[in-house]
Design an enzyme around this catalytic site. Structure first.
Site, mmCIF file in Angstrom:
data_model
loop_
_atom_site.group_PDB
_atom_site.id
_atom_site.type_symbol
_atom_site.label_atom_id
_atom_site.label_comp_id
_atom_site.label_asym_id
_atom_site.label_seq_id
_atom_site.Cartn_x
_atom_site.Cartn_y
_atom_site.Cartn_z
ATOM 1 N N ARG A 92 20.938 -20.633 -8.511
ATOM 2 C CA ARG A 92 22.001 -20.078 -9.354
ATOM 3 C C ARG A 92 21.392 -19.131 -10.387
ATOM 4 N NH1 ARG A 92 23.308 -25.364 -7.966
ATOM 5 N NH2 ARG A 92 22.043 -26.190 -9.667
ATOM 6 N N GLU A 121 0.836 -1.213 0.000
ATOM 7 C CA GLU A 121 0.000 0.000 0.000
ATOM 8 C C GLU A 121 0.865 1.256 0.000
ATOM 9 O OE1 GLU A 121 -0.061 -2.634 1.914
ATOM 10 O OE2 GLU A 121 -1.948 -2.952 2.945
HETATM 11 C C1 AOF Z 1 0.206 -5.118 4.427
HETATM 12 N N1 AOF Z 1 0.884 -4.903 3.265
HETATM 13 O O1 AOF Z 1 2.540 -5.332 1.849
HETATM 14 C C2 AOF Z 1 2.405 -6.638 3.780
HETATM 15 C C3 AOF Z 1 1.665 -6.880 4.967
HETATM 16 O O2 AOF Z 1 7.201 -6.018 10.073
HETATM 17 P P1 AOF Z 1 6.316 -5.333 9.089
HETATM 18 O O3 AOF Z 1 5.937 -3.943 9.478
HETATM 19 O O4 AOF Z 1 6.820 -5.419 7.664
HETATM 20 O O5 AOF Z 1 4.902 -6.126 9.115
HETATM 21 C C4 AOF Z 1 4.838 -7.438 8.674
HETATM 22 C C5 AOF Z 1 3.403 -7.938 8.763
HETATM 23 O O6 AOF Z 1 2.546 -7.110 7.985
HETATM 24 C C6 AOF Z 1 3.214 -9.341 8.201
HETATM 25 O O7 AOF Z 1 3.425 -10.338 9.182
HETATM 26 C C7 AOF Z 1 1.784 -9.313 7.719
HETATM 27 O O8 AOF Z 1 0.882 -9.478 8.801
HETATM 28 C C8 AOF Z 1 1.652 -7.887 7.215
HETATM 29 N N2 AOF Z 1 2.058 -7.836 5.810
HETATM 30 N N3 AOF Z 1 0.582 -6.116 5.236
HETATM 31 O O9 AOF Z 1 -0.740 -4.387 4.747
HETATM 32 C C9 AOF Z 1 1.951 -5.605 2.913
HETATM 33 N N4 AOF Z 1 3.509 -7.336 3.478
HETATM 34 ZN ZN ZN Z 2 0.952 -2.950 5.979
#
Ligand code: AOF
Ligand code: ZN
Length: 385
Positions: free
Chosen positions: A215, A60
């Protein structure tokens, strides 16, 4: 989707794009999920983003940065519910509100207990139009490792095996290079690149001295991250001369050796001095001499590994399958007959047909002259079934 779905065809098209963007993180986003986001205003895409790697911006945040001022008043199509907590980065619920997003369509709830429904609830309470569940199955397939780890504290387990059409994985001598074609081996590179760890047995290390890494020339993509390597080696017989424990290899990836408590302290010391992480996973009593595979998988989940792939010989693969610890089999089948003296693909000491493992073939794909069969194990409460 039913005809009465709350989602329009345009909604579906934008979500397809969000899921496609999410896929770009397949080799790098772990331990985080792969997430994609498309921002749309007046039926036009004004911003795109995806999550590249943990610690960097969420999908986002990247889409909003891409859209600039156009984000105000837009709809966000996201392949996962927006997060509502501060982890390595801030809460996306705050970022979406601050950017003036008015509608959020997400594919599925975030299984992370720090979020699980709260992201949507917060945005709804703030007056945004929030709906969830568009293309949930496709989004969930992409993040099946992350989802399983969050829900069951276990990684998703794939087991890859190269075999002949008559189900053999090596000659009696152990010779197994090469059963499948170079195209199949290229596919394996993609599977490795999307795995957090490759699990193998000490027999494979001693016999083949493989690298079991990714690789760049075979993947045809930049290699930013190597999967960890896990060697199941109850008595610590891994030779210090093996490629996988060379100083060069250890500079590029984590290498774990899973042994039992009774393994020699001298061997532990020699391997640890190289930088190998040696861990004991003993079973109780009569099985004390073999590694407790289910404890090993729990350990890998604690290390934030979402998806692991077993690439081993018939003994270890057979143990994982027989103990119903495998979610998915990836069988590369070559048009060869290796004959009855050759080794099986899975050594499982069954006597009766009633013991046979029942599989469902969920996908078939021609890979050069070979076939790739994806199978799930039926009648198992631990496998996907
Ligand atoms: C989202 N958008 O693109 C992703 C999400 O440690 P942080 O702040 O990167 O948070 C990781 C957590 O955020 C992950 O375990 C999952 O619950 C959420 N991932 N959420 O809104 C994203 N990658
Ligand atoms: Zn997020």
């Amino acid at each position: 989707m039913s005809i009465n779905s709350i989602f329009s065809i345009a909604d579906s098209q934008f979500m397809v794009e969000a899921i496609q963007l999410a896929r770009r993180g397949l080799y790098t986003a772990t331990p985080n999920p792969c997430v994609g986001c498309v921002l749309v205003k007046d039926e036009k895409v004004v911003g795109r983003g995806w999550h590249v790697r943990a610690g960097d911006g969420h999908a986002e945040v990247n889409a909003i940065a891409d859209a600039g001022d156009n984000a105000k008043g837009a709809t966000a199509y996201i392949s996962l519910e927006p997060c509502s907590f501060t982890g390595k980065t801030g809460a996306c619920t705050d970022v979406l509100q601050a950017a003036g997003i008015v509608r959020v369509v997400s594919a599925m709830e975030d299984p992370n207990p720090n979020v699980s429904g709260q992201g949507s609830a917060i945005l709804r309470a703030a007056g945004l139009d929030v709906s969830e569940g568009l293309m949930a199955e496709q989004a969930a397939t992409l993040n099946r490792g992350f989802i399983k780890r969050m829900q069951k504290q276990l990684p998703f387990v794939s087991c890859k095996m190269a075999m002949s059409l008559d189900g053999r994985s090596a000659m009696a001598s152990g010779e197994s290079q090469w059963i499948t074609s170079p195209s199949a081996r290229q596919q394996v590179q993609q599977l490795r690149a999307s795995s957090c760890a490759i699990v193998t047995g000490v027999g494979t290390i001693i016999h083949d001295d493989p690298s079991l890494n990714v690789r760049e020339q075979d993947l045809s993509a930049p290699v930013e991250r190597q999967p960890a390597l896990v060697i199941v080696d109850s008595q610590l017989k891994t030779p210090l001369s093996a490629k996988v424990v060379s100083t060069e290899m250890l500079a590029t990836r984590d290498v774990y050796i899973a042994c039992v408590n009774a393994a020699s302290a001298d061997r532990v010391q020699a391997l640890e001095a190289r930088g190998v992480k040696v861990m004991a996973f003993s079973n109780a009593d009569e099985n004390a001499s073999i590694v407790n595979l289910s404890a090993l998988l729990s350990f890998l989940a604690e290390r934030e590994m979402n998806h692991v792939m077993i690439e081993s010989g018939p003994t270890l693969a057979g143990q994982f399958v027989q103990q119903c610890l495998v979610d998915e089999l990836k069988l590369f089948v070559a048009p060869k007959l290796m004959g009855g003296n050759a080794m099986p693909a899975f050594s499982m000491p069954f006597e009766n047909m009633s013991e046979a493992m029942n599989l469902t073939i969920t996908d078939t794909m021609a890979v050069g002259p070979d076939w790739l069969l994806t199978c799930h194990i039926k009648n198992s409460d631990k496998g996907l079934g």
